[in-house]
Design a protein around this motif. Structure first.
Motif, mmCIF file in Angstrom:
data_model
loop_
_atom_site.group_PDB
_atom_site.id
_atom_site.type_symbol
_atom_site.label_atom_id
_atom_site.label_comp_id
_atom_site.label_asym_id
_atom_site.label_seq_id
_atom_site.Cartn_x
_atom_site.Cartn_y
_atom_site.Cartn_z
ATOM 1 N N ASP A 61 0.816 -1.219 0.000
ATOM 2 C CA ASP A 61 0.000 0.000 0.000
ATOM 3 C C ASP A 61 0.853 1.274 0.000
ATOM 4 O O ASP A 61 0.309 2.369 0.109
ATOM 5 N N GLN A 62 2.168 1.130 -0.053
ATOM 6 C CA GLN A 62 3.093 2.258 0.067
ATOM 7 C C GLN A 62 2.778 3.065 1.330
ATOM 8 O O GLN A 62 2.739 4.297 1.327
ATOM 9 N N PHE A 63 2.554 2.344 2.426
ATOM 10 C CA PHE A 63 2.155 2.913 3.708
ATOM 11 C C PHE A 63 3.364 2.903 4.640
ATOM 12 O O PHE A 63 3.948 1.845 4.879
ATOM 13 N N ILE A 64 3.747 4.053 5.143
ATOM 14 C CA ILE A 64 4.857 4.162 6.088
ATOM 15 C C ILE A 64 4.432 5.129 7.187
ATOM 16 O O ILE A 64 4.057 6.263 6.912
ATOM 17 N N ARG A 65 4.475 4.655 8.443
ATOM 18 C CA ARG A 65 4.127 5.512 9.577
ATOM 19 C C ARG A 65 5.079 5.235 10.733
ATOM 20 O O ARG A 65 5.396 4.092 11.032
#
Length: 82
Positions: A61-65
């Motif tokens: 999801d190209q999710f980075i947190r």
């Protein structure tokens, strides 16, 4: 039956996504079980040595947190996003 009080400020959505916990040049495979804009619940095989802050990466999801653990049990941690 005992009613469960919801403490989350925003509802989480059930998901089943492979992810990585990244810290200090290390990567730890995990599974995201639920997700909101404020946090997530993550299954991890081994919680030993998990730092007080890390990056959660869901590559699909190209999710980075950046996040921090707020609760934990045997193999699951709840994290809040910074």
């Amino acid at each position: 039956m005992t009613a469960v009080t919801e403490k989350r400020s925003t509802p989480r959505h059930r998901v089943l996504k492979g992810a990585t916990i990244a810290f200090e040049g290390n990567g730890l495979e995990c599974t995201v079980r639920n997700l909101s804009c404020n946090g997530a619940a993550i299954d991890v095989a081994n919680l030993t040595g998990l730092p007080s802050s890390f990056m959660l990466l869901i590559e699909a999801d190209q999710f980075i947190r950046r996040c921090r653990p707020v609760w934990r049990n045997d193999r699951r941690i709840g994290v809040a996003f910074d």
